[in-house]
Scaffold this motif. Structure first.
Motif, short mmCIF file in Angstrom:
data_model
loop_
_atom_site.label_atom_id
_atom_site.label_comp_id
_atom_site.label_asym_id
_atom_site.label_seq_id
_atom_site.Cartn_x
_atom_site.Cartn_y
_atom_site.Cartn_z
N GLN A 175 0.84 -1.22 0.00
CA GLN A 175 0.00 0.00 0.00
C GLN A 175 0.87 1.25 0.00
O GLN A 175 0.55 2.23 -0.66
CB GLN A 175 -0.94 0.01 1.21
CG GLN A 175 -2.04 -1.02 1.11
CD GLN A 175 -1.96 -2.02 2.23
OE1 GLN A 175 -1.08 -2.88 2.21
NE2 GLN A 175 -2.83 -1.93 3.20
N GLN A 221 -1.85 -12.89 4.25
CA GLN A 221 -2.52 -11.75 4.86
C GLN A 221 -3.27 -10.98 3.78
O GLN A 221 -2.85 -10.97 2.62
CB GLN A 221 -1.45 -10.85 5.50
CG GLN A 221 -1.98 -9.96 6.61
CD GLN A 221 -1.09 -8.78 6.91
OE1 GLN A 221 -0.18 -8.44 6.14
NE2 GLN A 221 -1.36 -8.13 8.02
N GLU A 223 -4.58 -7.07 3.44
CA GLU A 223 -4.75 -5.74 4.03
C GLU A 223 -5.58 -4.89 3.09
O GLU A 223 -5.65 -5.15 1.88
CB GLU A 223 -3.38 -5.07 4.26
CG GLU A 223 -2.62 -5.68 5.41
CD GLU A 223 -1.60 -4.71 6.02
OE1 GLU A 223 -1.64 -3.51 5.70
OE2 GLU A 223 -0.78 -5.19 6.81
N PHE A 263 0.80 2.01 13.06
CA PHE A 263 0.47 2.70 11.80
C PHE A 263 -0.95 3.24 11.75
O PHE A 263 -1.35 3.83 10.75
CB PHE A 263 0.72 1.77 10.60
CG PHE A 263 0.69 0.30 10.94
CD1 PHE A 263 1.87 -0.38 11.20
CD2 PHE A 263 -0.52 -0.40 11.01
CE1 PHE A 263 1.85 -1.74 11.52
CE2 PHE A 263 -0.53 -1.75 11.32
CZ PHE A 263 0.66 -2.43 11.59
N THR A 264 -1.76 3.01 12.79
CA THR A 264 -3.12 3.57 12.83
C THR A 264 -3.38 4.25 14.17
O THR A 264 -2.85 3.85 15.20
CB THR A 264 -4.18 2.46 12.60
OG1 THR A 264 -3.87 1.33 13.42
CG2 THR A 264 -4.24 2.03 11.16
N GLY A 295 -7.83 -6.67 12.39
CA GLY A 295 -7.43 -5.45 13.08
C GLY A 295 -7.52 -4.29 12.10
O GLY A 295 -7.36 -4.48 10.89
N ALA A 318 -7.46 1.72 7.41
CA ALA A 318 -6.76 0.52 6.92
C ALA A 318 -7.16 -0.65 7.81
O ALA A 318 -7.63 -0.46 8.93
CB ALA A 318 -5.25 0.73 6.96
N GLY A 320 -6.28 -5.18 8.42
CA GLY A 320 -5.47 -6.34 8.02
C GLY A 320 -6.03 -7.60 8.65
O GLY A 320 -6.48 -7.58 9.81
#
Ligand code: 2NL
Length: 354
Positions: A175, A221, A223, A263-264, A295, A318, A320
């Motif tokens: 991303q 994964q 995302e 990151f969030t 999450g 975002a 994941g």
């Protein structure tokens, strides 16, 4: 001469009946009717005859030739018919025999689940993005606001290749690449702002871990990332509610619990109504009625800033999810290692219905 010709005819006709193949038949023709054949030899003997005898014998020779030729034609037709019949008999196929089945492969359950998730998000206007599994430390950590002393960056958790190359620990760097490519494209076109983004990034990721029934050093994964103007937490909840309902059932609800990711901010764990009891409480959901599915959170302004998106203009969310965990629950697979052992007796149970 006349007797000789009659005897020749007699002999030729007798031999003709003994020829049992087309090949033999042609040899017979050469012997009696060919240029070097017996009838031609007889014709050559005519030069010794008198002028009165010659036309009589000539007519007789022609008569013998004609009768041998017509006998040949008859025999040839008969042999051809017999051979055709024999071939037809030999080549008969029994169309009532049952067919031989060709064993078909089947889609891997993880591939199948990823496809399902992709279909749902494609329907919501997302695009699918992919990127390399070998990444830079910068793309995997630094650009995602994971500080140098963060435990996730520890040698214990990450496969480092060199000091600044590693096996990605999540698909977030994909991303990040898309965001930076958009910023670059906007610059090239002389535009003041980059394009908004709606993408999902499925792929393999790596963590240093001892493999057991619930842990694997390599796993899948998916995302997702949305970056646009005026994106709020309610957009996150709306998209993830629609996703959960299409994925797990139309009366499924989701709930969000506070959590932490570098990151969030804010960050949240997202639960869906337990697929087993429908929310009443059971052993699967440990009597809570909820099952954790992913999450998520609002993209940290530092992450937007580092990619070149102005966090005053753009916001985003975002999320994941671990594909194996969802696949294990959905298909009742109790050991994560089954996905990578690839025993056909297990895998062949996931035959696609198309
Ligand atoms: C989890 C949680 C998460 C993200 C992944 C992300 C990516 C960018 C920016 C911000 Cl580019 N965030 N990804 C965000 C929150 C959670 O994954 O439990 N994964 C298995």
């Amino acid at each position: 001469m006349k007797e000789q010709l009659m005897a020749l005819k007699e002999q030729a006709l007798e031999k003709l009946t003994q020829q049992s193949s087309l090949h033999q038949l042609n040899e017979w023709k050469a012997t009696y009717l060919g240029k070097k054949g017996e009838l031609t030899a007889a014709l050559r003997g005519m030069k010794d005859l008198s002028a009165e005898e010659r036309p009589i014998v000539g007519a007789l020779v022609n008569e013998v030739r004609e009768s041998l030729e017509s006998a040949f034609d008859g025999q040839e037709a008969e042999l051809k018919r017999a051979e055709r019949e024999k071939r037809l008999r030999e080549e008969t196929i029994d169309v009532t025999l049952p067919g031989r089945s060709i064993p078909l492969g089947s889609e891997h359950p993880l591939t199948r689940l990823i496809r399902e998730v992709e279909e749902i998000f494609l329907g919501l206007g997302f695009q699918v993005a992919e990127g390399p599994e070998v990444e830079t430390d910068y793309n995997n950590f630094e650009a995602l606001n994971v500080p140098r002393n963060h435990p996730a960056r520890d040698m214990q958790d990450t496969f480092y290749i060199t000091e600044d190359m590693l096996l990605r620990t999540h698909t977030s760097p994909v991303q990040g690449r898309v965001l930076r490519a958009n910023v670059e494209a906007a610059k090239q076109r002389g535009e003041t702002s980059p394009q908004p983004v709606r993408i999902i990034a499925p792929g393999r990721v790596y963590r240093r871990d001892d493999d057991d029934a619930t842990h694997s050093h390599a796993f899948m994964q998916i995302e997702g990332l949305v970056v646009d103007r005026h994106i709020r937490m309610s957009d996150l909840k709306g998209i993830l509610t629609t996703f959960a309902q299409q994925m797990f059932g139309h009366d499924v609800a989701i709930r969000m619990r506070p959590s932490y990711f570098p990151f969030t901010e804010p960050s949240t764990e997202v639960d869906a109504t337990c697929y087993s009891c429908g929310g009443d409480g059971c052993r699967v959901c440990k009597q809570t009625g909820w099952i954790e599915i992913l999450g998520a959170g609002m993209v940290h302004p530092n992450v937007l800033e580092m990619a070149g998106y102005d966090p005053e203009e753009f916001t985003g969310f975002a999320f994941g999810m671990g594909v194996e965990r969802i696949a294990m629950r959905r298909y009742g697979i109790e050991d994560i290692r089954h996905f990578y052992t690839n025993d056909v007796r297990l895998m062949s149970q996931f035959k696609s219905r198309v």
